[in-house]
Design a protein around this motif. Structure first.
Motif, PDB file in Angstrom:
ATOM      1  N   CYS A  71      86.300 162.918  74.832  1.00 28.62           N
ATOM      2  CA  CYS A  71      85.747 164.252  74.609  1.00 28.62           C
ATOM      3  C   CYS A  71      86.659 165.242  73.891  1.00 28.62           C
ATOM      4  CB  CYS A  71      85.301 164.869  75.940  1.00 28.62           C
ATOM      5  SG  CYS A  71      86.672 165.409  77.014  1.00 28.62           S
ATOM      6  N   ILE A  72      87.931 164.933  73.693  1.00 31.64           N
ATOM      7  CA  ILE A  72      88.878 165.984  73.300  1.00 31.64           C
ATOM      8  C   ILE A  72      88.615 166.543  71.904  1.00 31.64           C
ATOM      9  CG2 ILE A  72      90.680 164.535  72.307  1.00 31.64           C
ATOM     10  CD1 ILE A  72      91.114 167.583  74.669  1.00 31.64           C
ATOM     11  N   ASP A  73      88.023 165.772  70.998  1.00 30.72           N
ATOM     12  CA  ASP A  73      87.759 166.322  69.666  1.00 30.72           C
ATOM     13  C   ASP A  73      86.615 167.339  69.668  1.00 30.72           C
ATOM     14  OD1 ASP A  73      89.857 164.982  68.465  1.00 30.72           O
ATOM     15  OD2 ASP A  73      88.649 164.365  66.747  1.00 30.72           O
ATOM     16  N   MET A  74      85.982 167.540  70.807  1.00 27.61           N
ATOM     17  CA  MET A  74      85.028 168.631  70.930  1.00 27.61           C
ATOM     18  C   MET A  74      85.732 169.971  70.737  1.00 27.61           C
ATOM     19  SD  MET A  74      81.882 167.586  71.473  1.00 27.61           S
ATOM     20  CE  MET A  74      81.095 169.002  72.267  1.00 27.61           C
ATOM     21  N   CYS A  75      87.021 170.051  71.061  1.00 27.07           N
ATOM     22  CA  CYS A  75      87.769 171.295  70.849  1.00 27.07           C
ATOM     23  C   CYS A  75      87.891 171.590  69.352  1.00 27.07           C
ATOM     24  CB  CYS A  75      89.140 171.198  71.497  1.00 27.07           C
ATOM     25  SG  CYS A  75      89.100 171.163  73.305  1.00 27.07           S
ATOM     26  N   ALA A  76      88.181 170.569  68.558  1.00 32.04           N
ATOM     27  CA  ALA A  76      88.242 170.755  67.114  1.00 32.04           C
ATOM     28  C   ALA A  76      86.856 171.062  66.546  1.00 32.04           C
ATOM     29  CB  ALA A  76      88.816 169.506  66.451  1.00 32.04           C
ATOM     30  N   TYR A  77      85.840 170.425  67.120  1.00 33.14           N
ATOM     31  CA  TYR A  77      84.478 170.677  66.636  1.00 33.14           C
ATOM     32  C   TYR A  77      84.042 172.105  66.964  1.00 33.14           C
ATOM     33  CZ  TYR A  77      79.761 169.308  65.176  1.00 33.14           C
ATOM     34  OH  TYR A  77      78.571 169.200  64.521  1.00 33.14           O
ATOM     35  N   PHE A  78      84.527 172.629  68.084  1.00 29.59           N
ATOM     36  CA  PHE A  78      84.283 174.041  68.405  1.00 29.59           C
ATOM     37  C   PHE A  78      84.792 174.940  67.280  1.00 29.59           C
ATOM     38  CE2 PHE A  78      86.434 177.903  69.946  1.00 29.59           C
ATOM     39  CZ  PHE A  78      85.335 178.653  70.353  1.00 29.59           C
ATOM     40  N   VAL A  79      85.986 174.670  66.785  1.00 34.41           N
ATOM     41  CA  VAL A  79      86.548 175.470  65.698  1.00 34.41           C
ATOM     42  C   VAL A  79      85.638 175.419  64.474  1.00 34.41           C
ATOM     43  CG1 VAL A  79      88.484 175.685  64.086  1.00 34.41           C
ATOM     44  CG2 VAL A  79      88.918 175.199  66.491  1.00 34.41           C
ATOM     45  N   ALA A  80      85.200 174.205  64.121  1.00 40.91           N
ATOM     46  CA  ALA A  80      84.361 174.031  62.931  1.00 40.91           C
ATOM     47  C   ALA A  80      83.046 174.780  63.057  1.00 40.91           C
ATOM     48  CB  ALA A  80      84.100 172.548  62.698  1.00 40.91           C
ATOM     49  N   ARG A  81      82.496 174.843  64.252  1.00 39.41           N
ATOM     50  CA  ARG A  81      81.207 175.499  64.440  1.00 39.41           C
ATOM     51  C   ARG A  81      81.357 177.012  64.685  1.00 39.41           C
ATOM     52  NH1 ARG A  81      77.098 171.877  64.863  1.00 39.41           N
ATOM     53  NH2 ARG A  81      75.706 173.454  65.742  1.00 39.41           N
ATOM     54  N   TYR A  82      82.349 177.401  65.459  1.00 41.60           N
ATOM     55  CA  TYR A  82      82.497 178.808  65.836  1.00 41.60           C
ATOM     56  C   TYR A  82      82.974 179.670  64.674  1.00 41.60           C
ATOM     57  CZ  TYR A  82      83.650 182.807  68.847  1.00 41.60           C
ATOM     58  OH  TYR A  82      83.705 184.052  69.431  1.00 41.60           O
ATOM     59  N   TYR A  83      83.893 179.143  63.883  1.00 42.33           N
ATOM     60  CA  TYR A  83      84.520 179.948  62.838  1.00 42.33           C
ATOM     61  C   TYR A  83      83.940 179.680  61.446  1.00 42.33           C
ATOM     62  CZ  TYR A  83      87.943 181.171  66.389  1.00 42.33           C
ATOM     63  OH  TYR A  83      88.549 181.646  67.531  1.00 42.33           O
ATOM     64  N   ARG A  84      82.825 178.988  61.367  1.00 46.13           N
ATOM     65  CA  ARG A  84      82.215 178.737  60.065  1.00 46.13           C
ATOM     66  C   ARG A  84      81.799 180.051  59.417  1.00 46.13           C
ATOM     67  NH1 ARG A  84      76.638 175.448  58.767  1.00 46.13           N
ATOM     68  NH2 ARG A  84      75.772 177.341  59.688  1.00 46.13           N
ATOM     69  N   HIS A  85      82.219 180.261  58.161  1.00 47.64           N
ATOM     70  CA  HIS A  85      81.838 181.472  57.429  1.00 47.64           C
ATOM     71  C   HIS A  85      80.676 181.196  56.481  1.00 47.64           C
ATOM     72  CE1 HIS A  85      85.115 183.881  59.019  1.00 47.64           C
ATOM     73  NE2 HIS A  85      85.954 182.880  58.768  1.00 47.64           N
ATOM     74  N   ASP A  86      80.757 180.137  55.711  1.00 51.02           N
ATOM     75  CA  ASP A  86      79.667 179.816  54.795  1.00 51.02           C
ATOM     76  C   ASP A  86      78.439 179.415  55.595  1.00 51.02           C
ATOM     77  OD1 ASP A  86      81.398 180.273  52.737  1.00 51.02           O
ATOM     78  OD2 ASP A  86      81.843 178.157  52.370  1.00 51.02           O
ATOM     79  N   GLY A  87      77.377 180.189  55.467  1.00 51.05           N
ATOM     80  CA  GLY A  87      76.155 179.908  56.206  1.00 51.05           C
ATOM     81  C   GLY A  87      76.090 180.560  57.561  1.00 51.05           C
ATOM     82  N   GLY A  88      77.190 181.198  57.997  1.00 50.05           N
ATOM     83  CA  GLY A  88      77.165 181.904  59.274  1.00 50.05           C
ATOM     84  C   GLY A  88      77.393 180.977  60.455  1.00 50.05           C
ATOM     85  N   ARG A  89      77.516 181.561  61.618  1.00 47.04           N
ATOM     86  CA  ARG A  89      77.752 180.832  62.868  1.00 47.04           C
ATOM     87  C   ARG A  89      76.659 179.792  63.104  1.00 47.04           C
ATOM     88  NH1 ARG A  89      79.722 182.919  67.657  1.00 47.04           N
ATOM     89  NH2 ARG A  89      81.335 183.840  66.335  1.00 47.04           N
ATOM     90  N   CYS A  90      77.060 178.601  63.508  1.00 50.72           N
ATOM     91  CA  CYS A  90      76.096 177.537  63.800  1.00 50.72           C
ATOM     92  C   CYS A  90      75.277 177.888  65.045  1.00 50.72           C
ATOM     93  CB  CYS A  90      76.814 176.227  64.049  1.00 50.72           C
ATOM     94  SG  CYS A  90      77.671 175.561  62.627  1.00 50.72           S
ATOM     95  N   ALA A  91      74.010 177.489  65.018  1.00 50.73           N
ATOM     96  CA  ALA A  91      73.188 177.607  66.220  1.00 50.73           C
ATOM     97  C   ALA A  91      73.732 176.672  67.289  1.00 50.73           C
ATOM     98  CB  ALA A  91      71.741 177.260  65.898  1.00 50.73           C
ATOM     99  N   PRO A  92      73.556 177.000  68.576  1.00 54.66           N
ATOM    100  CA  PRO A  92      74.079 176.143  69.638  1.00 54.66           C
ATOM    101  C   PRO A  92      73.526 174.714  69.556  1.00 54.66           C
ATOM    102  CG  PRO A  92      73.469 178.282  70.518  1.00 54.66           C
ATOM    103  CD  PRO A  92      72.951 178.242  69.109  1.00 54.66           C
ATOM    104  N   LEU A  93      74.425 173.759  69.646  1.00 56.27           N
ATOM    105  CA  LEU A  93      74.081 172.343  69.572  1.00 56.27           C
ATOM    106  C   LEU A  93      73.958 171.782  70.984  1.00 56.27           C
ATOM    107  CD1 LEU A  93      73.919 169.770  67.650  1.00 56.27           C
ATOM    108  CD2 LEU A  93      76.336 169.451  68.217  1.00 56.27           C
ATOM    109  N   PRO A  94      72.873 171.083  71.315  1.00 59.75           N
ATOM    110  CA  PRO A  94      72.762 170.502  72.655  1.00 59.75           C
ATOM    111  C   PRO A  94      73.891 169.522  72.940  1.00 59.75           C
ATOM    112  CG  PRO A  94      70.628 170.493  71.550  1.00 59.75           C
ATOM    113  CD  PRO A  94      71.642 170.873  70.512  1.00 59.75           C
TER     114      PRO A  94
END
Length: 250
Positions: free
Chosen positions: A65-88
């Protein structure tokens, strides 16, 4: 269903593979099973960074599960296209807290839930996109789940991490493809309720009547050919070793 092995190394990444992560696709829907160390980079070889539709975490050990922390960065701080909608995200109780603690410096205590829609897994049957899934708790030191995925009359079972478990036998019953961990070596490690060895994975597949067995989660210090040979001594069906980038039609 199409299964792609994103990463299959057990306990820590090898020189050839990230840790556990498997992409399951059907009807344009992408479900990721686990996201261990190194998996996020490898995932981008197989789908776009923002093209996942759901994630299932079998348990909360870092190699799953640990790469979920890196994926959080990719989704939370995305500028192009705006913040990602919550992923189940489907995981054991406490998944959000575990990931927030692992990241250690989220903007707020609820930041993870701004990009991940957390669902607590218990032994149950439910739908994830086009898939009918059944989850059962398996034998591991922490709360851990195996998963049975059904679609179009076909079945894929993923063990997660487990020792010998009647629940896993049930999940793998008549499965078209059984993706099963085999971290230990028969005659070498003998720790109950932690991991399977190749022989035990083969015995589980035989008891369950699974039609095909793929061994995975083999640590870099374990010889996979020994585990493969051990599985073949007790299981008559086709058996192979998971490899990064390998794909299977289920």
């Amino acid at each position: 269903m199409k299964l792609t092995v994103v990463g299959c190394s057990g306990s820590f990444p090898s020189a050839e593979s990230a840790c556990s992560s498997y992409l399951v696709e059907a009807d344009g829907f992408r479900l990721l099973l686990d996201m261990g160390n190194g998996a996020l980079g490898e995932l981008q070889r197989h789908c776009g960074l923002y093209d996942l539709d759901a994630i299932f975490l079998s348990h909360l050990h870092a190699d799953h599960c640990i790469d979920m922390c890196a994926y959080f960065v990719a989704r939370y701080y995305r500028h192009d296209g705006g913040r990602c909608a919550p992923l189940p995200v489907y995981g054991p109780e406490g998944t959000e807290h575990r990931l927030t603690t692992a990241y250690a410096d989220t903007p707020s205590a609820s930041s993870m839930s701004e990009v991940f829609d957390f669902h607590t897994v218990k032994p149950s049957t439910f739908e994830i996109g086009p898939f009918l899934v059944h989850t059962e708790r398996v034998a591991h030191p922490v709360e851990a789940y195996g998963i049975r995925i059904e679609h179009g009359g076909r079945t894929l079972t993923y063990s997660g991490d487990t020792g010998v478990s009647p629940a896993l036998d049930d999940l793998a019953r008549d499965a078209d493809l059984f993706l099963c961990e085999a971290a230990f070596t028969h005659g070498k490690e003998n720790i109950p309720d932690l991991h399977l060895n190749g022989r035990e994975a083969g015995e589980t597949a035989a008891r369950a009547g699974a039609r095909r067995l793929i061994l995975t989660h083999i640590p870099p210090w374990t010889d996979p050919q020994i585990n493969l040979a051990d599985a073949r001594t007790v299981y008559d069906g086709p058996v192979g070793l998971a490899a990064p980038g390998a794909t299977y039609e289920v």
